[in-house]
Design a protein around this motif. Structure first.
Motif, PDB file in Angstrom:
ATOM      1  N   PRO A 159     -10.132  85.513 -14.610  1.00 21.22           N
ATOM      2  CA  PRO A 159     -10.628  84.150 -15.034  1.00 21.22           C
ATOM      3  C   PRO A 159     -10.271  83.080 -14.188  1.00 21.22           C
ATOM      4  CG  PRO A 159      -9.316  84.906 -16.866  1.00 21.22           C
ATOM      5  CD  PRO A 159      -9.578  86.260 -15.779  1.00 21.22           C
ATOM      6  N   LEU A 219     -10.482  82.234 -11.173  1.00 16.75           N
ATOM      7  CA  LEU A 219     -10.036  82.334  -9.793  1.00 16.75           C
ATOM      8  C   LEU A 219     -11.323  82.360  -8.856  1.00 16.75           C
ATOM      9  CD1 LEU A 219      -7.253  85.028 -10.659  1.00 16.75           C
ATOM     10  CD2 LEU A 219      -6.897  82.654  -9.753  1.00 16.75           C
ATOM     11  N   ARG A 271     -10.267  74.316  -7.975  1.00 16.33           N
ATOM     12  CA  ARG A 271      -9.533  74.389  -8.980  1.00 16.33           C
ATOM     13  C   ARG A 271      -8.252  73.840  -9.051  1.00 16.33           C
ATOM     14  NH1 ARG A 271      -7.001  79.796 -12.099  1.00 16.33           N
ATOM     15  NH2 ARG A 271      -6.350  78.600 -13.726  1.00 16.33           N
ATOM     16  N   TYR A 304      -2.951  75.692  -6.720  1.00 19.60           N
ATOM     17  CA  TYR A 304      -3.630  77.250  -6.461  1.00 19.60           C
ATOM     18  C   TYR A 304      -4.154  77.233  -4.929  1.00 19.60           C
ATOM     19  CZ  TYR A 304      -3.654  77.964 -11.402  1.00 19.60           C
ATOM     20  OH  TYR A 304      -3.135  77.981 -12.649  1.00 19.60           O
ATOM     21  N   ASN A 319      -4.628  89.883 -10.270  1.00 18.80           N
ATOM     22  CA  ASN A 319      -4.202  88.824 -10.554  1.00 18.80           C
ATOM     23  C   ASN A 319      -5.040  88.462 -11.845  1.00 18.80           C
ATOM     24  OD1 ASN A 319      -3.624  86.168 -11.288  1.00 18.80           O
ATOM     25  ND2 ASN A 319      -4.144  85.191  -9.165  1.00 18.80           N
ATOM     26  N   GLY A 345      -5.021  86.329 -13.891  1.00 21.86           N
ATOM     27  CA  GLY A 345      -5.245  85.037 -14.336  1.00 21.86           C
ATOM     28  C   GLY A 345      -4.451  84.958 -15.756  1.00 21.86           C
ATOM     29  N   ALA A 346      -5.193  83.998 -16.781  1.00 24.53           N
ATOM     30  CA  ALA A 346      -4.614  83.611 -17.697  1.00 24.53           C
ATOM     31  C   ALA A 346      -4.421  84.792 -18.778  1.00 24.53           C
ATOM     32  CB  ALA A 346      -5.392  82.576 -18.798  1.00 24.53           C
ATOM     33  N   HIS A 386      -0.999  86.615 -19.608  1.00 25.28           N
ATOM     34  CA  HIS A 386      -0.215  86.221 -20.732  1.00 25.28           C
ATOM     35  C   HIS A 386      -0.241  86.759 -22.230  1.00 25.28           C
ATOM     36  CE1 HIS A 386       1.241  83.518 -17.137  1.00 25.28           C
ATOM     37  NE2 HIS A 386      -0.160  83.009 -17.392  1.00 25.28           N
ATOM     38  N   HIS A 437       0.434  86.496  -8.459  1.00 28.07           N
ATOM     39  CA  HIS A 437       0.261  85.056  -9.081  1.00 28.07           C
ATOM     40  C   HIS A 437       0.407  83.878  -7.894  1.00 28.07           C
ATOM     41  CE1 HIS A 437      -0.061  86.444 -13.100  1.00 28.07           C
ATOM     42  NE2 HIS A 437       0.833  87.128 -13.101  1.00 28.07           N
ATOM     43  N   LEU A 438      -0.598  83.150  -7.729  1.00 26.83           N
ATOM     44  CA  LEU A 438      -0.651  82.336  -6.438  1.00 26.83           C
ATOM     45  C   LEU A 438       0.263  81.383  -6.872  1.00 26.83           C
ATOM     46  CD1 LEU A 438      -4.368  81.833  -6.725  1.00 26.83           C
ATOM     47  CD2 LEU A 438      -3.337  82.363  -4.544  1.00 26.83           C
ATOM     48  N   SER A 439       0.532  80.916  -8.089  1.00 29.21           N
ATOM     49  CA  SER A 439       1.609  79.693  -8.308  1.00 29.21           C
ATOM     50  C   SER A 439       2.999  80.611  -9.153  1.00 29.21           C
ATOM     51  CB  SER A 439       1.079  79.004  -9.580  1.00 29.21           C
ATOM     52  OG  SER A 439       0.804  79.704 -10.901  1.00 29.21           O
ATOM     53  N   VAL A 443       4.755  81.057 -11.614  1.00 27.52           N
ATOM     54  CA  VAL A 443       4.502  80.940 -13.062  1.00 27.52           C
ATOM     55  C   VAL A 443       5.929  80.661 -13.759  1.00 27.52           C
ATOM     56  CG1 VAL A 443       2.227  82.310 -13.448  1.00 27.52           C
ATOM     57  CG2 VAL A 443       4.346  83.610 -13.135  1.00 27.52           C
ATOM     58  N   ARG A 487       6.480  77.110 -14.309  1.00 24.76           N
ATOM     59  CA  ARG A 487       5.296  76.220 -15.146  1.00 24.76           C
ATOM     60  C   ARG A 487       5.771  76.372 -16.645  1.00 24.76           C
ATOM     61  NH1 ARG A 487      -0.253  78.049 -12.771  1.00 24.76           N
ATOM     62  NH2 ARG A 487      -0.962  76.119 -13.937  1.00 24.76           N
ATOM     63  N   ARG A 513       3.257  80.566 -19.599  1.00 23.02           N
ATOM     64  CA  ARG A 513       3.023  81.341 -18.452  1.00 23.02           C
ATOM     65  C   ARG A 513       4.418  82.219 -17.891  1.00 23.02           C
ATOM     66  NH1 ARG A 513      -1.710  78.886 -16.560  1.00 23.02           N
ATOM     67  NH2 ARG A 513      -1.694  76.643 -16.951  1.00 23.02           N
TER      68      ARG A 513
HETATM   69  C1  DQA Z   1      -2.358  82.319 -12.151  1.00 26.08           C
HETATM   70  C2  DQA Z   1      -1.235  81.922 -13.082  1.00 26.08           C
HETATM   71  C3  DQA Z   1      -1.848  81.769 -14.378  1.00 26.08           C
HETATM   72  O1  DQA Z   1      -1.014  81.256 -15.586  1.00 26.08           O
HETATM   73  C4  DQA Z   1      -3.313  80.936 -14.569  1.00 26.08           C
HETATM   74  O2  DQA Z   1      -3.837  81.148 -15.773  1.00 26.08           O
HETATM   75  C5  DQA Z   1      -4.134  81.358 -13.695  1.00 26.08           C
HETATM   76  C6  DQA Z   1      -3.599  81.602 -12.458  1.00 26.08           C
HETATM   77  C7  DQA Z   1      -1.894  82.269 -10.726  1.00 26.08           C
HETATM   78  O3  DQA Z   1      -2.502  82.985  -9.779  1.00 26.08           O
HETATM   79  O4  DQA Z   1      -1.001  81.415 -10.357  1.00 26.08           O
HETATM   80  O5  DQA Z   1      -5.325  81.371 -13.811  1.00 26.08           O
HETATM   81  O6  DQA Z   1      -2.526  83.809 -12.372  1.00 26.08           O
END
Ligand code: DQA
Length: 146
Positions: free
Chosen positions: A10, A12, A18, A23, A74, A76-77, A80, A100-102, A104, A107, A111
């Motif tokens: 979700p 992405l 975004r 990201y 990936n 996404g949320a 978690h 994960h791009l970031s 986590v 953060r 996450r």
């Molecule tokens: C993410 C990190 C998740 O916490 C976040 O909800 C995302 C992107 C990342 O790629 O860093 O949607 O998966």
């Protein structure tokens, strides 16, 4: 030739617009185009799938059995809290790498938990779009060892 599936969860599809400070400024389409070239260099094929719906991601994972050799995801949320996606990854027994791009772990506390990583071969976080390329290289190496 190994077939790799890249699943993005979700929000992405919103990459590029975004939260670019977190990201990056590339769209998912651009990232996918670069990965297509990398896959070519590595001698594998890559298929792309993105969905904002948990059930669609689970269906795609199920449909991969017998068609795909390795998966990059990936979630996404969903990372978690989706026990359902975790169970799907565990069920299909296809080597899967989480990206994960970031970073986590730098953060918010919520996450810091991944319910999906324990059923993956490994996790790559914090390298932006490079993480997908690293995962592609990793999954190819994993498949060589099988
Ligand atoms: C993410 C990190 C998740 O916490 C976040 O909800 C995302 C992107 C990342 O790629 O860093 O949607 O998966």
């Amino acid at each position: 030739m190994n077939k790799i599936l890249l699943v993005n969860g979700p929000n992405l599809n919103m990459l590029g617009m975004r939260e670019p400070g977190i990201y990056g400024s590339d769209s998912l389409e651009k990232i996918n185009a670069q990965l297509l070239k990398k896959a070519d260099e590595l001698g594998c094929s890559i298929e792309f799938f993105q969905s904002n719906c948990e059930g669609e991601i689970i269906d795609k994972l199920h449909d991969s059995v017998g068609c795909v050799d390795g998966i990059i995801i990936n979630p996404g949320a969903y990372t978690h809290y989706s026990i359902a996606i975790r169970d799907a990854i565990a069920a299909i027994k296809i080597p899967t790498i989480e990206v994960h791009l970031s970073n986590v772990y730098k953060r918010e506390q919520f996450r810091h938990t991944s319910v999906t990583a324990p059923v993956c071969v490994g996790q790559i976080a914090g390298f932006g779009k490079l993480g997908y390329e690293l995962a592609l290289r990793a999954v190819v190496e994993v498949l060589k060892g099988e």
